[in-house]
Motif scaffolding. Structure first.
Motif, mmCIF file in Angstrom:
data_model
loop_
_atom_site.group_PDB
_atom_site.id
_atom_site.type_symbol
_atom_site.label_atom_id
_atom_site.label_comp_id
_atom_site.label_asym_id
_atom_site.label_seq_id
_atom_site.Cartn_x
_atom_site.Cartn_y
_atom_site.Cartn_z
ATOM 1 N N UNK A 1 67.187 64.557 51.505
ATOM 2 C CA UNK A 1 66.829 65.964 51.656
ATOM 3 C C UNK A 1 65.325 66.069 51.929
ATOM 4 N N UNK A 2 64.912 66.420 53.162
ATOM 5 C CA UNK A 2 63.485 66.506 53.482
ATOM 6 C C UNK A 2 62.737 67.516 52.615
ATOM 7 N N UNK A 3 63.410 68.613 52.259
ATOM 8 C CA UNK A 3 62.764 69.627 51.424
ATOM 9 C C UNK A 3 62.428 69.062 50.039
ATOM 10 N N UNK A 4 63.321 68.251 49.498
ATOM 11 C CA UNK A 4 63.076 67.635 48.191
ATOM 12 C C UNK A 4 61.898 66.670 48.260
ATOM 13 N N UNK A 5 61.827 65.897 49.341
ATOM 14 C CA UNK A 5 60.730 64.937 49.479
ATOM 15 C C UNK A 5 59.400 65.664 49.659
ATOM 16 N N UNK A 6 59.429 66.792 50.348
ATOM 17 C CA UNK A 6 58.195 67.569 50.504
ATOM 18 C C UNK A 6 57.774 68.157 49.165
ATOM 19 N N UNK A 7 58.737 68.544 48.342
ATOM 20 C CA UNK A 7 58.419 69.053 47.005
ATOM 21 C C UNK A 7 57.757 67.964 46.161
ATOM 22 N N UNK A 8 58.222 66.730 46.297
ATOM 23 C CA UNK A 8 57.611 65.617 45.569
ATOM 24 C C UNK A 8 56.159 65.444 45.988
ATOM 25 N N UNK A 9 55.908 65.543 47.290
ATOM 26 C CA UNK A 9 54.526 65.452 47.772
ATOM 27 C C UNK A 9 53.688 66.608 47.241
ATOM 28 N N UNK A 10 54.301 67.779 47.143
ATOM 29 C CA UNK A 10 53.597 68.945 46.615
ATOM 30 C C UNK A 10 53.168 68.721 45.173
ATOM 31 N N UNK A 11 54.073 68.193 44.366
ATOM 32 C CA UNK A 11 53.766 67.943 42.959
ATOM 33 C C UNK A 11 52.673 66.887 42.818
ATOM 34 N N UNK A 12 52.792 65.798 43.573
ATOM 35 C CA UNK A 12 51.787 64.737 43.479
ATOM 36 C C UNK A 12 50.422 65.214 43.963
ATOM 37 N N UNK A 13 50.423 66.073 44.974
ATOM 38 C CA UNK A 13 49.154 66.615 45.465
ATOM 39 C C UNK A 13 48.466 67.437 44.383
ATOM 40 N N UNK A 14 49.243 68.250 43.680
ATOM 41 C CA UNK A 14 48.675 69.057 42.597
ATOM 42 C C UNK A 14 48.112 68.171 41.487
ATOM 43 N N UNK A 15 48.802 67.074 41.179
ATOM 44 C CA UNK A 15 48.316 66.155 40.142
ATOM 45 C C UNK A 15 47.011 65.506 40.577
ATOM 46 N N UNK A 16 46.944 65.057 41.818
ATOM 47 C CA UNK A 16 45.727 64.422 42.319
ATOM 48 C C UNK A 16 44.555 65.396 42.302
ATOM 49 N N UNK A 17 44.808 66.628 42.697
ATOM 50 C CA UNK A 17 43.749 67.649 42.663
ATOM 51 C C UNK A 17 43.248 67.855 41.234
ATOM 52 N N UNK A 18 44.175 67.942 40.297
ATOM 53 C CA UNK A 18 43.804 68.192 38.901
ATOM 54 C C UNK A 18 42.990 67.050 38.304
ATOM 55 N N UNK A 19 43.362 65.815 38.609
ATOM 56 C CA UNK A 19 42.637 64.683 38.021
ATOM 57 C C UNK A 19 41.332 64.389 38.763
#
Length: 268
Positions: A165-183
């Motif tokens: 599911x491409x939408x699910x994989x994009x959501x994973x990238x979204x979550x990881x991006x937010x984590x990287x920004x926060x740290x």
């Protein structure tokens, strides 16, 4: 030397951010999501203001708001909205709103420049633990989903045919991006996080022959930029966050110049 030395803590923090940004930055480059990263990063300053207002950890506030912004942008892009325009509006609006929100905090002193441009020399042991925990979580998540993420990035139709599911994989990238920004906010600041996501992978792409090589080279370039920028900042008394990005930009120029020379010789 031990972790009691602020230089050791700063160096480890820079390497931690580089390791987290390397694989994610490659996906940002492949998917042409540079502005998406900027919008998420700029929103983090609003998270800082909210965290201080409610007496929460800055990391948590930045993470929650970055997640909210990333989710909003993902939702809008799925509805065929003019993404570039929306990202431009959201990125600058979130940054401005965050700065205004900080100005309303009575009785609280916030070093706004540190959050905008980073303050790696002030990284504490607790900050270091958060940075490395976040970096390891991002690397583990992307390694686990590597094949699916890569397939969805290269060809969404092929991904669907493979049961991905491409939408699910994009959501994973979204979550990881937010984590990287926060740290990363303590190390390079919200205005420079986008550069650390984009510049090392862009430099690595010149010599990488496979996606895995690009991730590896990106991590090496990012870590070199962090340690090199820290050293230059220490010896020449320059702002550390911008110096790190400047070193990364210099490496990018060198890599592309070498790439042009190699191609020119091969052409002859």
């Amino acid at each position: 030397m031990s972790l009691d030395s602020f230089l050791w803590r700063a160096g480890l923090a820079g390497v931690g951010v580089a390791l987290a940004a390397a694989p994610l930055g490659c996906f940002v480059v492949w998917r042409r999501m540079a502005y998406f990263g900027d919008a998420t990063a700029h929103a983090a300053i609003l998270g800082v203001a909210l965290a201080v207002s409610f007496d929460l950890p800055v990391f948590l506030g930045a993470l929650l708001v970055a997640l909210a912004m990333a989710s909003l942008v993902t939702s809008l892009s799925a509805r065929n909205v003019a993404v570039d325009t929306v990202l431009g509006v959201l990125a600058h609006s979130a940054l401005a709103l965050g700065i205004v929100a900080v100005s309303f905090l009575d009785g609280v002193r916030i070093d706004l420049m540190a959050f905008l441009f980073g303050d790696i020399l002030a990284v504490s042991r607790w900050d270091l633990a958060i940075i490395w925990a976040g970096a390891l979580a991002v690397v583990a998540l992307l390694a686990w989903r590597w094949s699916a993420l890569l397939t969805a990035t290269l060809n969404e139709d092929l991904a669907r045919a493979s049961g991905i599911d491409p939408a699910r994989e994009k959501l994973i990238l979204t979550v990881t991006l937010a984590v990287v920004v926060a740290v990363s906010i303590k190390v390079v600041g919200v205005l420079l996080i986008g550069a650390m996501l984009i510049v090392p992978p862009a430099a690595a792409r010149v010599f990488a022959k496979t996606p895995e090589q690009m991730v590896l080279l990106s991590g090496i370039i990012g870590a070199t930029s962090a340690l090199g920028g820290l050293a230059v900042s220490w010896f020449y008394d320059t702002p550390t966050g911008p110096t790190i990005v400047s070193v990364a930009a210099a490496i990018f120029i060198i890599c592309n110049s070498l790439g042009l020379l190699v191609r020119a010789r091969q052409g002859n």
